[in-house]
Design a protein around this motif. Structure first.
Motif, PDB file in Angstrom:
ATOM      1  N   ALA A  21      10.659   5.481 -13.899  1.00 47.72           N
ATOM      2  CA  ALA A  21       9.955   4.645 -12.768  1.00 47.72           C
ATOM      3  C   ALA A  21       8.784   5.377 -12.455  1.00 47.72           C
ATOM      4  O   ALA A  21       8.262   6.561 -12.904  1.00 47.72           O
ATOM      5  N   LYS A  22       7.842   4.610 -11.822  1.00 44.78           N
ATOM      6  CA  LYS A  22       6.417   4.946 -11.481  1.00 44.78           C
ATOM      7  C   LYS A  22       6.271   5.098  -9.956  1.00 44.78           C
ATOM      8  O   LYS A  22       6.773   4.273  -9.339  1.00 44.78           O
ATOM      9  N   ILE A  23       5.425   5.740  -9.533  1.00 40.46           N
ATOM     10  CA  ILE A  23       4.858   5.788  -8.206  1.00 40.46           C
ATOM     11  C   ILE A  23       3.312   5.745  -8.068  1.00 40.46           C
ATOM     12  O   ILE A  23       2.708   6.001  -8.895  1.00 40.46           O
ATOM     13  N   ALA A  24       2.789   5.212  -6.947  1.00 39.87           N
ATOM     14  CA  ALA A  24       1.632   5.290  -6.321  1.00 39.87           C
ATOM     15  C   ALA A  24       1.532   5.678  -4.910  1.00 39.87           C
ATOM     16  O   ALA A  24       2.451   5.762  -4.546  1.00 39.87           O
ATOM     17  N   VAL A  25       0.388   6.258  -4.682  1.00 43.38           N
ATOM     18  CA  VAL A  25       0.075   6.948  -3.203  1.00 43.38           C
ATOM     19  C   VAL A  25      -0.980   6.119  -2.706  1.00 43.38           C
ATOM     20  O   VAL A  25      -2.068   5.700  -3.346  1.00 43.38           O
ATOM     21  N   ALA A  26      -0.898   5.964  -1.335  1.00 41.19           N
ATOM     22  CA  ALA A  26      -2.110   5.448  -0.517  1.00 41.19           C
ATOM     23  C   ALA A  26      -2.299   6.307   0.804  1.00 41.19           C
ATOM     24  O   ALA A  26      -1.352   6.666   1.464  1.00 41.19           O
ATOM     25  N   GLU A  27      -3.553   6.840   0.732  1.00 38.66           N
ATOM     26  CA  GLU A  27      -3.677   8.196   1.481  1.00 38.66           C
ATOM     27  C   GLU A  27      -4.913   7.741   2.256  1.00 38.66           C
ATOM     28  O   GLU A  27      -5.907   7.070   1.819  1.00 38.66           O
ATOM     29  N   SER A  28      -4.972   8.184   3.414  1.00 35.59           N
ATOM     30  CA  SER A  28      -5.781   8.013   4.558  1.00 35.59           C
ATOM     31  C   SER A  28      -6.288   9.498   4.816  1.00 35.59           C
ATOM     32  O   SER A  28      -7.034  10.119   4.169  1.00 35.59           O
ATOM     33  N   TYR A  55      -9.838   5.492   3.356  1.00 37.50           N
ATOM     34  CA  TYR A  55      -9.994   6.241   4.763  1.00 37.50           C
ATOM     35  C   TYR A  55     -10.560   5.223   5.624  1.00 37.50           C
ATOM     36  O   TYR A  55     -10.065   5.266   6.755  1.00 37.50           O
ATOM     37  N   SER A  56     -11.161   4.319   5.152  1.00 37.26           N
ATOM     38  CA  SER A  56     -11.687   3.342   6.297  1.00 37.26           C
ATOM     39  C   SER A  56     -10.536   1.975   6.223  1.00 37.26           C
ATOM     40  O   SER A  56      -9.983   1.819   5.556  1.00 37.26           O
ATOM     41  N   ASN A  57     -11.007   1.559   7.826  1.00 37.53           N
ATOM     42  CA  ASN A  57     -10.091   0.135   7.984  1.00 37.53           C
ATOM     43  C   ASN A  57     -10.539  -0.705   6.774  1.00 37.53           C
ATOM     44  O   ASN A  57      -9.503  -1.588   6.314  1.00 37.53           O
ATOM     45  N   THR A  58     -11.720  -1.012   6.690  1.00 39.32           N
ATOM     46  CA  THR A  58     -12.313  -1.827   5.492  1.00 39.32           C
ATOM     47  C   THR A  58     -11.318  -1.656   4.020  1.00 39.32           C
ATOM     48  O   THR A  58     -11.052  -2.575   3.450  1.00 39.32           O
ATOM     49  N   ALA A  59     -11.398  -0.561   3.701  1.00 36.80           N
ATOM     50  CA  ALA A  59     -10.643   0.055   2.547  1.00 36.80           C
ATOM     51  C   ALA A  59      -9.163  -0.255   2.499  1.00 36.80           C
ATOM     52  O   ALA A  59      -8.707  -0.834   1.592  1.00 36.80           O
ATOM     53  N   MET A  63      -8.167  -2.990  -0.430  1.00 41.32           N
ATOM     54  CA  MET A  63      -7.352  -2.421  -1.453  1.00 41.32           C
ATOM     55  C   MET A  63      -5.887  -2.555  -1.374  1.00 41.32           C
ATOM     56  O   MET A  63      -5.229  -2.725  -2.229  1.00 41.32           O
ATOM     57  N   LEU A  64      -5.307  -2.720   0.020  1.00 45.64           N
ATOM     58  CA  LEU A  64      -4.016  -2.486   0.106  1.00 45.64           C
ATOM     59  C   LEU A  64      -3.373  -3.910   0.952  1.00 45.64           C
ATOM     60  O   LEU A  64      -2.007  -3.934   1.306  1.00 45.64           O
ATOM     61  N   ASP A  65      -4.210  -4.881   1.180  1.00 43.29           N
ATOM     62  CA  ASP A  65      -3.818  -5.803   1.788  1.00 43.29           C
ATOM     63  C   ASP A  65      -3.417  -5.628   3.369  1.00 43.29           C
ATOM     64  O   ASP A  65      -2.714  -6.460   3.699  1.00 43.29           O
ATOM     65  N   VAL A  66      -3.882  -4.595   3.761  1.00 46.53           N
ATOM     66  CA  VAL A  66      -3.168  -4.288   5.327  1.00 46.53           C
ATOM     67  C   VAL A  66      -4.001  -5.357   6.120  1.00 46.53           C
ATOM     68  O   VAL A  66      -5.168  -5.928   5.928  1.00 46.53           O
ATOM     69  N   LYS A  67      -3.453  -5.904   6.988  1.00 49.91           N
ATOM     70  CA  LYS A  67      -3.841  -7.047   7.856  1.00 49.91           C
ATOM     71  C   LYS A  67      -4.779  -6.605   8.971  1.00 49.91           C
ATOM     72  O   LYS A  67      -4.468  -5.650   9.713  1.00 49.91           O
ATOM     73  N   LEU A  68      -5.715  -7.255   9.298  1.00 53.00           N
ATOM     74  CA  LEU A  68      -6.660  -6.965  10.397  1.00 53.00           C
ATOM     75  C   LEU A  68      -5.944  -7.022  11.677  1.00 53.00           C
ATOM     76  O   LEU A  68      -6.077  -6.389  12.374  1.00 53.00           O
ATOM     77  N   VAL A 101       0.164   7.532   3.940  1.00 54.25           N
ATOM     78  CA  VAL A 101       0.142   8.651   4.980  1.00 54.25           C
ATOM     79  C   VAL A 101      -1.089   8.044   5.607  1.00 54.25           C
ATOM     80  O   VAL A 101      -2.186   7.488   5.187  1.00 54.25           O
ATOM     81  N   THR A 102      -1.271   8.000   6.957  1.00 53.60           N
ATOM     82  CA  THR A 102      -2.312   7.881   7.770  1.00 53.60           C
ATOM     83  C   THR A 102      -2.099   8.621   9.354  1.00 53.60           C
ATOM     84  O   THR A 102      -1.015   8.624   9.693  1.00 53.60           O
TER      85      THR A 102
END
Length: 164
Positions: A21-28, A55-59, A63-68, A101-102
């Motif tokens: 298996a593989k992993i990815a990380v999303a860090e703020s 780090y930014s909300n725009t990123a 990059m991660l499709d976080v919803k506004l 993480v955030t």
């Protein structure tokens, strides 16, 4: 580099390699510290796909499709955002597992509702399962970031089958 962080990353790597298996990380708030610990492990490319430093909300949105709407409703430091980051990392990288993480590492930026040391960590598995944990950490900026990275890796390190 912190020896315990590298040990935790290595343990995670052995488990992922055994599963194929593989992993990815999303860090703020950790700014890439988790990915740095992982990439200290020789051969990690067999089980580590990528790290997103958003780090930014725009990123986070780009990059991660976080919803506004989620950002506006709950703020960047929230369980909802951590979960969206973790699930977005799975979708964007097509891995089996992710962690995100955030938080507020300080020394400024905190509030009464979310003081310095408030951190959310989320772990996701391909297929949509996602769990999260709120941390209330104490220390300076470096300490909070390092504690967060270790706790994020410990979750998978302590679960024998990596299930959520």
């Amino acid at each position: 580099m912190d020896a315990e962080l590298i040990e935790l990353a290595g343990g995670l790597g052995r488990k992922l390699a055994a599963l194929g298996a593989k992993i990815a990380v999303a860090e703020s708030c950790t700014g890439g510290l988790i990915a740095q610990g992982i990439t200290e492990i020789a051969g990690c490319s067999a089980w580590f796909d990528r790290g997103f430093i958003t780090y930014s909300n725009t990123a986070k949105i780009q990059m991660l499709d976080v919803k506004l709407n989620t950002l506006e409703s709950y703020g960047a430091v929230s369980a909802e955002i951590a979960q969206e980051m973790a699930l977005g990392a799975i979708i964007k990288s097509e891995v089996d597992f992710s962690l995100a993480v955030t938080g507020i590492a300080g020394p400024g930026g905190g509030s009464k509702e979310k003081p310095v040391g408030t951190v959310y960590v989320a772990w996701a598995q391909k297929g949509g399962d996602c769990v999260w944990r709120k941390l209330n950490l104490i220390g300076d900026r470096h300490s909070i970031r390092l504690q967060t990275a270790k706790i994020a890796l410990q979750y998978y390190f302590l679960n024998d089958d990596l299930s959520l």
